[in-house]
Scaffold this motif. Structure first.
Motif, PDB file in Angstrom:
ATOM      1  N   GLY A  70       0.777  -1.234   0.000  1.00  0.00           N
ATOM      2  CA  GLY A  70       0.000   0.000   0.000  1.00  0.00           C
ATOM      3  C   GLY A  70       0.804   1.277   0.000  1.00  0.00           C
ATOM      4  N   TYR A  71       2.099   1.223  -0.336  1.00  0.00           N
ATOM      5  CA  TYR A  71       2.886   2.464  -0.402  1.00  0.00           C
ATOM      6  C   TYR A  71       2.299   3.387  -1.464  1.00  0.00           C
ATOM      7  N   GLU A  72       2.180   4.644  -1.125  1.00  0.00           N
ATOM      8  CA  GLU A  72       1.545   5.613  -2.024  1.00  0.00           C
ATOM      9  C   GLU A  72       2.513   6.083  -3.119  1.00  0.00           C
ATOM     10  N   ARG A  73       3.791   6.181  -2.776  1.00  0.00           N
ATOM     11  CA  ARG A  73       4.768   6.665  -3.757  1.00  0.00           C
ATOM     12  C   ARG A  73       6.034   5.814  -3.679  1.00  0.00           C
ATOM     13  N   PHE A  74       6.698   5.721  -4.833  1.00  0.00           N
ATOM     14  CA  PHE A  74       7.954   4.979  -4.906  1.00  0.00           C
ATOM     15  C   PHE A  74       9.005   5.850  -5.593  1.00  0.00           C
ATOM     16  N   THR A  75      10.202   5.805  -5.077  1.00  0.00           N
ATOM     17  CA  THR A  75      11.348   6.404  -5.753  1.00  0.00           C
ATOM     18  C   THR A  75      12.376   5.303  -5.925  1.00  0.00           C
ATOM     19  N   GLU A  76      12.747   5.041  -7.174  1.00  0.00           N
ATOM     20  CA  GLU A  76      13.689   3.962  -7.451  1.00  0.00           C
ATOM     21  C   GLU A  76      14.686   4.417  -8.511  1.00  0.00           C
ATOM     22  N   ARG A  77      15.424   3.508  -9.047  1.00  0.00           N
ATOM     23  CA  ARG A  77      16.544   3.821  -9.926  1.00  0.00           C
ATOM     24  C   ARG A  77      16.151   4.726 -11.087  1.00  0.00           C
ATOM     25  N   ALA A  78      15.031   4.449 -11.701  1.00  0.00           N
ATOM     26  CA  ALA A  78      14.618   5.215 -12.878  1.00  0.00           C
ATOM     27  C   ALA A  78      14.332   6.676 -12.546  1.00  0.00           C
ATOM     28  N   ASP A  79      14.147   6.993 -11.272  1.00  0.00           N
ATOM     29  CA  ASP A  79      13.827   8.360 -10.863  1.00  0.00           C
ATOM     30  C   ASP A  79      15.071   9.201 -10.606  1.00  0.00           C
ATOM     31  N   PHE A  80      16.233   8.602 -10.769  1.00  0.00           N
ATOM     32  CA  PHE A  80      17.481   9.343 -10.634  1.00  0.00           C
ATOM     33  C   PHE A  80      18.070   9.595 -12.020  1.00  0.00           C
ATOM     34  N   THR A  81      18.789  10.693 -12.169  1.00  0.00           N
ATOM     35  CA  THR A  81      19.407  11.007 -13.452  1.00  0.00           C
ATOM     36  C   THR A  81      20.512   9.998 -13.750  1.00  0.00           C
ATOM     37  N   PRO A  82      20.873   9.825 -15.015  1.00  0.00           N
ATOM     38  CA  PRO A  82      21.972   8.895 -15.334  1.00  0.00           C
ATOM     39  C   PRO A  82      23.254   9.211 -14.563  1.00  0.00           C
ATOM     40  N   ALA A  83      23.543  10.509 -14.363  1.00  0.00           N
ATOM     41  CA  ALA A  83      24.757  10.893 -13.643  1.00  0.00           C
ATOM     42  C   ALA A  83      24.696  10.463 -12.182  1.00  0.00           C
ATOM     43  N   GLN A  84      23.478  10.387 -11.632  1.00  0.00           N
ATOM     44  CA  GLN A  84      23.325   9.987 -10.229  1.00  0.00           C
ATOM     45  C   GLN A  84      23.368   8.474 -10.048  1.00  0.00           C
ATOM     46  N   GLN A  85      23.226   7.731 -11.114  1.00  0.00           N
ATOM     47  CA  GLN A  85      23.273   6.267 -11.020  1.00  0.00           C
ATOM     48  C   GLN A  85      24.739   5.817 -11.128  1.00  0.00           C
ATOM     49  N   ASN A  86      25.482   6.190 -10.092  1.00  0.00           N
ATOM     50  CA  ASN A  86      26.934   6.000 -10.114  1.00  0.00           C
ATOM     51  C   ASN A  86      27.382   4.725  -9.422  1.00  0.00           C
ATOM     52  N   SER A  87      26.452   3.853  -9.094  1.00  0.00           N
ATOM     53  CA  SER A  87      26.770   2.541  -8.533  1.00  0.00           C
ATOM     54  C   SER A  87      26.349   1.485  -9.542  1.00  0.00           C
ATOM     55  N   LYS A  88      26.948   0.315  -9.456  1.00  0.00           N
ATOM     56  CA  LYS A  88      26.528  -0.773 -10.349  1.00  0.00           C
ATOM     57  C   LYS A  88      25.096  -1.170 -10.094  1.00  0.00           C
ATOM     58  N   TRP A  89      24.619  -0.904  -8.874  1.00  0.00           N
ATOM     59  CA  TRP A  89      23.228  -1.209  -8.543  1.00  0.00           C
ATOM     60  C   TRP A  89      22.281  -0.062  -8.892  1.00  0.00           C
ATOM     61  N   GLY A  90      22.805   1.144  -8.997  1.00  0.00           N
ATOM     62  CA  GLY A  90      21.951   2.310  -9.247  1.00  0.00           C
ATOM     63  C   GLY A  90      22.549   3.539  -8.605  1.00  0.00           C
ATOM     64  N   ALA A  91      21.767   4.208  -7.745  1.00  0.00           N
ATOM     65  CA  ALA A  91      22.214   5.427  -7.066  1.00  0.00           C
ATOM     66  C   ALA A  91      22.834   5.072  -5.725  1.00  0.00           C
ATOM     67  N   HIS A  92      24.016   5.592  -5.470  1.00  0.00           N
ATOM     68  CA  HIS A  92      24.688   5.349  -4.198  1.00  0.00           C
ATOM     69  C   HIS A  92      23.874   5.938  -3.032  1.00  0.00           C
TER      70      HIS A  92
ATOM     71  N   PHE B 260       5.028   7.535   7.056  1.00  0.00           N
ATOM     72  CA  PHE B 260       5.788   6.283   7.179  1.00  0.00           C
ATOM     73  C   PHE B 260       6.636   6.186   5.926  1.00  0.00           C
ATOM     74  N   VAL B 261       7.894   6.538   6.054  1.00  0.00           N
ATOM     75  CA  VAL B 261       8.818   6.556   4.926  1.00  0.00           C
ATOM     76  C   VAL B 261       9.847   5.447   5.137  1.00  0.00           C
ATOM     77  N   THR B 262       9.984   4.609   4.134  1.00  0.00           N
ATOM     78  CA  THR B 262      10.928   3.486   4.183  1.00  0.00           C
ATOM     79  C   THR B 262      12.022   3.720   3.162  1.00  0.00           C
ATOM     80  N   ALA B 263      13.258   3.527   3.597  1.00  0.00           N
ATOM     81  CA  ALA B 263      14.403   3.660   2.690  1.00  0.00           C
ATOM     82  C   ALA B 263      15.274   2.414   2.802  1.00  0.00           C
ATOM     83  N   PHE B 264      15.727   1.917   1.675  1.00  0.00           N
ATOM     84  CA  PHE B 264      16.554   0.714   1.634  1.00  0.00           C
ATOM     85  C   PHE B 264      17.864   1.086   0.946  1.00  0.00           C
ATOM     86  N   THR B 265      18.973   0.990   1.676  1.00  0.00           N
ATOM     87  CA  THR B 265      20.274   1.325   1.096  1.00  0.00           C
ATOM     88  C   THR B 265      20.780   0.181   0.226  1.00  0.00           C
ATOM     89  N   LEU B 266      21.841   0.430  -0.545  1.00  0.00           N
ATOM     90  CA  LEU B 266      22.354  -0.629  -1.438  1.00  0.00           C
ATOM     91  C   LEU B 266      23.862  -0.667  -1.594  1.00  0.00           C
TER      92      LEU B 266
END
Length: 620
Positions: A383-405, A425-431
């Motif tokens: 039921g999360y209302e909004r998601f921010t994931e890899r596609a929401d970061f600019t190519p320059a910000q995707q500086n990790s092999k997984w995505g954004a650091h 209720f905000v959930t963040a998952f590091t990588l």
């Protein structure tokens, strides 16, 4: 000149020899644990593993035998030899791929290749990132070498299919082929016993590595693919009523009335909740819970001003398993994960849903691909209302092999949170502390081995977290925010812990933030618990019901039977103040207990928990 009717036995011999060679390659590749085995044990690996090798050989032979029978009936015009060679080439290619993949995955995961990696096929980039530290050149060389060996072995053992002997009827020839195909039934089943061969039949040693080495990888992959999770329960140790009764005792609370005042941590019942999941943050690198000093200065500093849980364990060993345990309070399954079954996860409770009922807004942040390991379907159901994931970061910000650091992820959160409707209720998952452990800052600790890379990646994420929290403390929303900091799972590094070792599952849990009451800051909670218990613990602080979370306990309420349960592939561990006991589901035997004074009843309680929780999974 070879006899045509020697083809089928020789073809069987070819595949059996290839599987034995693959087993030898596994032992050589993992030279260090192999060197710890006696010559007798190494020999027994081949002897005991022969039943699975023969079973896998029989399955692979079936299509070729069928082509042989059809070719015998059709005559010379049917390209029997060409079709069998084509089929064999494809099969050898697949077996070589599975064999070489297994070599490196066993080093990282501690169990032989099964269907687990298939859940990552939708995210090939993330799969490649996970293998970032693998010796690619060596593995490719071994793959090509195995293909060449297979070709040479086929030429030597099988060769060209001879023509049908003169004056030998097609029907008689086909009948001979059918009879030889029928003989495959015995190796297919692993013998003439009543129950077909399975993994436990090749387990012979008290040393897990020796048992694992005896397993045939293609058989293991196929078995896990076709083994349906519809029942019956493979973890049947006792009557279901006995298991249920034992589990209910595990969840019983102390009869004396709890001191509710001392259990209250929050200044008010509806704070914002910032739920931060830290990738692979093992307690071994967190000084405040007994790990190395200096790797996580931010967490260690927060421990002095927050609420620290010192005996907290991951419920499983993969990220997707940790998510379900943390956000739904639901146990893990040893050889699969409920997150793979959207129809089942639809019946799980979710913290996001529970908080939504009392007006919380929600947002989920991750710098990588949420489709990885089927996580997004689970989170959408949550039921999360909004998601921010890899596609929401600019190519320059995707500086990790997984995505954004991680520091980029935290920067995005700092930008968004002022406009997030409160309470949130905000959930963040590091990588960034996931393999291949690449980081965007200079290394803090010396060394070029994998353990050093991992230590530096944990330090970087802790640094990024500290940077974020220092900025967050200046925000208006901070004083009314509870920060939950917890790992998704532990890690074998830096000590290369065995797959079942409790130190691999020991992780930090820390509550911080402006919403904490001043008098509870610096409190240490020694209660034994697992990720499944976080949901009920948090909901109790928010004064919300947790009846749906039947596998979750409030760790701030005294319990009659403190414990933490975790599972690995394929077994479980049960941790209590008395010590730890681990159990191998395949061998159906206790692996070890420490100390020796751990009561025998602890193993029974763990078996009851596994049996009852898996039965619940089957019925979801």
């Amino acid at each position: 000149m070879r006899n045509r009717f020697a083809f089928q036995p020789l073809y069987f011999l070819f595949w059996l020899a290839l599987f034995l060679a693959a087993k030898a390659l596994f032992l050589v590749y993992h030279a260090a644990p192999t060197a710890a085995l006696s010559a007798r044990t190494i020999a027994r690996i081949f002897v005991y593993g022969l039943r699975l090798d023969a079973s896998s050989t029989a399955y692979v032979c079936l299509p070729a035998y069928l082509l042989f029978v059809v070719g015998s009936l059709a005559g010379a015009r049917f390209p029997t030899d060409r079709l069998i060679r084509l089929y064999t080439a494809v099969a050898v290619l697949l077996v070589a791929l599975l064999t070489v993949t297994d070599l490196e995955l066993y080093r990282a995961w501690g169990f032989r290749l099964d269907a687990t990696p298939l859940q990552y096929l939708a995210s090939p980039a993330e799969m490649a990132a996970s293998a970032g530290n693998a010796p690619v050149v060596l593995l490719v060389s071994l793959f090509l070498g195995l293909l060449l060996f297979g070709w040479a072995l086929y030429q030597k053992v099988v060769g060209r299919l001879p023509a049908l002997p003169l004056k030998f009827g097609r029907g008689r020839a086909a009948l001979v082929g059918v009879l030889e195909m029928i003989l495959l039934v015995v190796p297919l089943r692993g013998g003439v016993q009543q129950i077909p061969v399975n993994q436990s039949d090749v387990y012979f040693s008290s040393q897990p590595y020796a048992n694992h080495a005896a397993i045939n990888v293609p058989w293991n992959v196929a078995n896990s693919l076709f083994l349906q999770n519809g029942g019956p329960n493979p973890y049947q140790f006792m009557a279901d009523s006995t298991a249920s009764r034992t589990v209910s005792h595990l969840f019983a609370t102390e009869t004396s009335a709890p001191d509710t005042a001392s259990a209250r941590l929050l200044r008010q019942p509806r704070p914002n909740v910032l739920f931060i999941i830290l990738e692979s943050f093992t307690a071994k690198l967190v000084g405040s819970v007994g790990g190395e000093v200096g790797v996580t200065p931010t967490l260690d500093s927060l421990a002095r001003t927050g609420v620290l849980f010192t005996n907290f364990y991951a419920s499983g060993d993969r990220s997707q398993k940790g998510l379900v345990s943390l956000l739904s309070g639901y146990p893990n399954q040893p050889t699969t994960s409920i997150i793979k079954y959207p129809r089942k996860t639809e019946h799980l409770p979710h913290l996001c849903q529970s908080l939504k009922t009392v007006g919380y807004s929600s947002h989920y942040y991750y710098g990588g691909e949420l489709a990885f390991a089927n996580m997004k379907s689970y989170l959408v159901t949550a039921g999360y209302e909004r998601f921010t994931e890899r596609a929401d970061f600019t190519p320059a910000q995707q500086n990790s092999k997984w995505g954004a650091h991680d520091h980029i992820l935290f920067d995005r959160m700092l930008k968004d949170l002022p406009s997030q409707r409160q309470p949130f209720f905000v959930t963040a998952f590091t990588l960034s502390s996931h393999e291949p452990f690449d980081i965007p800052i200079p290394a803090k600790f010396p060394g070029t081995d994998e353990a050093a890379h991992f230590r530096n990646s944990v330090y970087y994420t802790d640094w990024a977290l500290g940077r974020f929290l220092r900025a967050a403390r200046t925000q208006p929303w901070w004083d009314n925010t509870l920060v939950v900091l917890v790992a998704d799972h532990g890690h074998p590094l830096p000590n290369n812990d065995s797959n079942e070792n409790p130190s691999k599952f020991h992780i930090p849990l820390l509550l911080a933030g402006g919403a904490l009451r001043p008098e509870v800051r610096g409190r240490v909670v020694p209660a034994f618990g697992a990720q499944t218990d976080l949901a009920a613990t948090l909901l109790a602080q928010l004064q919300l019901p947790a009846k749906e979370y039947v596998w979750s306990r409030n760790l701030l309420q005294a319990t009659a039977n403190p414990f933490a349960f975790y599972c690995f592939n394929n077994g479980f561990g049960m941790v209590t103040p008395a010590g730890t006991v681990t159990f191998d589901n395949v061998a159906r035997q206790m692996m070890w207990k420490a100390p020796d004074s751990v009561p025998d009843t602890q193993l029974v309680k763990g078996q009851a928990y596994e049996q009852a929780s898996y039965a619940d999974f089957l019925h979801k």
